[in-house]
Write a protein that holds these residues in place. Structure first.
Motif, PDB file in Angstrom:
ATOM      1  N   LEU A   1     -51.974  33.560 -10.682  1.00  0.00           N
ATOM      2  CA  LEU A   1     -51.996  34.941 -10.187  1.00  0.00           C
ATOM      3  C   LEU A   1     -52.083  35.930 -11.346  1.00  0.00           C
ATOM      4  CD1 LEU A   1     -49.139  34.633  -7.510  1.00  0.00           C
ATOM      5  CD2 LEU A   1     -51.622  34.557  -7.135  1.00  0.00           C
ATOM      6  N   SER A   2     -52.362  37.153 -11.031  1.00  0.00           N
ATOM      7  CA  SER A   2     -52.364  38.226 -12.025  1.00  0.00           C
ATOM      8  C   SER A   2     -50.984  38.301 -12.671  1.00  0.00           C
ATOM      9  CB  SER A   2     -52.717  39.541 -11.333  1.00  0.00           C
ATOM     10  OG  SER A   2     -52.668  40.582 -12.264  1.00  0.00           O
ATOM     11  N   GLY A   3     -50.966  38.393 -13.998  1.00  0.00           N
ATOM     12  CA  GLY A   3     -49.697  38.483 -14.720  1.00  0.00           C
ATOM     13  C   GLY A   3     -49.065  37.145 -15.049  1.00  0.00           C
TER      14      GLY A   3
ATOM     15  N   LYS B   1     -52.475  33.909 -18.020  1.00  0.00           N
ATOM     16  CA  LYS B   1     -53.781  33.264 -18.281  1.00  0.00           C
ATOM     17  C   LYS B   1     -54.495  33.870 -19.484  1.00  0.00           C
ATOM     18  CE  LYS B   1     -55.492  34.394 -14.233  1.00  0.00           C
ATOM     19  NZ  LYS B   1     -54.344  35.183 -13.726  1.00  0.00           N
ATOM     20  N   SER B   2     -54.543  35.197 -19.482  1.00  0.00           N
ATOM     21  CA  SER B   2     -55.262  35.887 -20.546  1.00  0.00           C
ATOM     22  C   SER B   2     -54.585  35.633 -21.900  1.00  0.00           C
ATOM     23  CB  SER B   2     -55.297  37.378 -20.224  1.00  0.00           C
ATOM     24  OG  SER B   2     -56.356  37.987 -20.853  1.00  0.00           O
TER      25      SER B   2
ATOM     26  N   GLN C   1     -64.572  39.261 -18.791  1.00  0.00           N
ATOM     27  CA  GLN C   1     -64.849  39.786 -17.452  1.00  0.00           C
ATOM     28  C   GLN C   1     -65.841  40.947 -17.500  1.00  0.00           C
ATOM     29  OE1 GLN C   1     -61.297  40.941 -15.353  1.00  0.00           O
ATOM     30  NE2 GLN C   1     -62.420  41.659 -13.567  1.00  0.00           N
TER      31      GLN C   1
ATOM     32  N   GLU D   1     -62.017  35.145 -17.227  1.00  0.00           N
ATOM     33  CA  GLU D   1     -62.403  35.758 -15.936  1.00  0.00           C
ATOM     34  C   GLU D   1     -63.891  36.151 -15.953  1.00  0.00           C
ATOM     35  OE1 GLU D   1     -60.589  35.974 -13.205  1.00  0.00           O
ATOM     36  OE2 GLU D   1     -58.470  35.983 -13.802  1.00  0.00           O
TER      37      GLU D   1
ATOM     38  N   SER E   1     -65.377  37.315 -12.596  1.00  0.00           N
ATOM     39  CA  SER E   1     -64.540  38.121 -11.694  1.00  0.00           C
ATOM     40  C   SER E   1     -65.161  39.464 -11.319  1.00  0.00           C
ATOM     41  CB  SER E   1     -63.164  38.348 -12.304  1.00  0.00           C
ATOM     42  OG  SER E   1     -62.546  37.092 -12.491  1.00  0.00           O
TER      43      SER E   1
ATOM     44  N   HIS F   1     -58.733  33.635 -11.409  1.00  0.00           N
ATOM     45  CA  HIS F   1     -57.782  33.679 -10.299  1.00  0.00           C
ATOM     46  C   HIS F   1     -58.472  33.183  -9.028  1.00  0.00           C
ATOM     47  CE1 HIS F   1     -59.991  37.457 -10.105  1.00  0.00           C
ATOM     48  NE2 HIS F   1     -59.738  37.450  -8.796  1.00  0.00           N
TER      49      HIS F   1
END
Ligand code: ADP
Ligand code: ADP
Length: 232
Positions: free
Chosen positions: A39-41, A44-45, A89, A166, A169, A199
């Motif tokens: 999920l976001s946060g 991953k990044s 992205q 991403e 995305s 994601h």
């Protein structure tokens, strides 16, 4: 090819500390496509940026193609980064440079001669299907075309690893499909190891060999894609 051992990353300190990665162990064998989903946060990044040390882990070690990244001095790290391409992205193209000159940029920074740059960039543009767009500027291109330019640029220095943050995305489903197909070809034909974060389940399903699930900074699952998506 890529090995993260006990990697942790904390942003800030004290009250405001954010533990973005907690004791991550990840092994990506040469020639595979490995997805990290979450999920976001989730972190991953941060994780993917620790591979080429755009972020420095607070703890642990990162090995890429046999080199322990955190032990390299500045010039050796620069060399190592030539072997690690990255796409984003939002493509991160230079708007004031045309397609050819965007792809040529890493080669210029490496001090390559104009003739060597010519003979490297044109085949790359052909490979990504943009040979006829060399003189166009990013603003004249669709999202998918921009990402193709970014992919060509990432491959210019002949990396053996490609990091994808991403990368699909910002694209519609059809364009996403064609970019994933291109990434699959790059993996198969050039043998480039790919680590991608996303994601989107569909991205992982369609091209990854293995997948890790990251949640709250921890890798909570690591499996073959087939096993990961099999209902219990
Ligand atoms: P994801 O890519 O999965 O969305 P990130 O790696 O971007 O996750 O973020 C993980 C956590 O670290 C989040 O809580 C985020 O707010 C925090 N974070 C990311 N970058 C920074 C930064 N430069 N400074 C402080 N906190 C950060
Ligand atoms: P994305 O999810 O597209 O990677 P973000 O908006 O999460 O982009 O982050 C953009 C930039 O801001 C990144 O360089 C990231 O490290 C940084 N960042 C993210 N979260 C935080 C945070 N909580 N505090 C400070 N910087 C952050």
């Amino acid at each position: 090819m890529i090995e993260l051992s006990n990697v942790s990353k904390t942003y800030g300190s004290g009250e405001s500390a954010v533990h973005a990665l907690k004791d991550i162990n990840l092994h990506v064998p040469k020639g595979t496509i490995h997805g990290v989903i979450g999920l976001s946060g989730a972190g991953k990044s941060t994780l993917i940026r620790c591979v080429n040390l755009l972020e420095r882990p607070t703890q642990g070690s990162v090995t890429v193609d046999g080199q322990e990244m955190m032990r390299l001095n500045r010039s050796a790290l620069n060399q190592a980064r030539h072997r690690i391409g990255m796409i984003f992205q939002h493509f991160n193209l230079l708007t004031t440079r045309n397609v050819f000159d965007n792809v040529a940029l890493p080669l210029e920074l490496m001090g390559e001669k104009r003739s060597a740059i010519q003979s490297r960039v044109l085949p790359l543009l052909e490979m990504v299907g943009l040979a006829d767009k060399a003189k166009q500027y990013p603003a004249q291109l669709s999202g998918g075309q921009k990402q193709r330019v970014a992919i060509a640029r990432a491959l210019a220095s002949k990396p053996n690893v490609l990091l994808c943050d991403e990368a699909t995305s910002a694209l519609d489903p059809q364009t996403t499909g064609s970019i994933l197909e291109l990434l699959r070809d790059i993996n198969r034909q050039l043998g480039i190891t790919i680590l991608l974060i996303t994601h989107e389940m569909e991205v992982v399903k369609s091209i990854c060999h293995r997948v890790s699930l990251i949640s709250n900074g921890q890798l909570v699952e690591d499996a073959e894609v087939g096993d990961f998506f099999t209902a219990p």
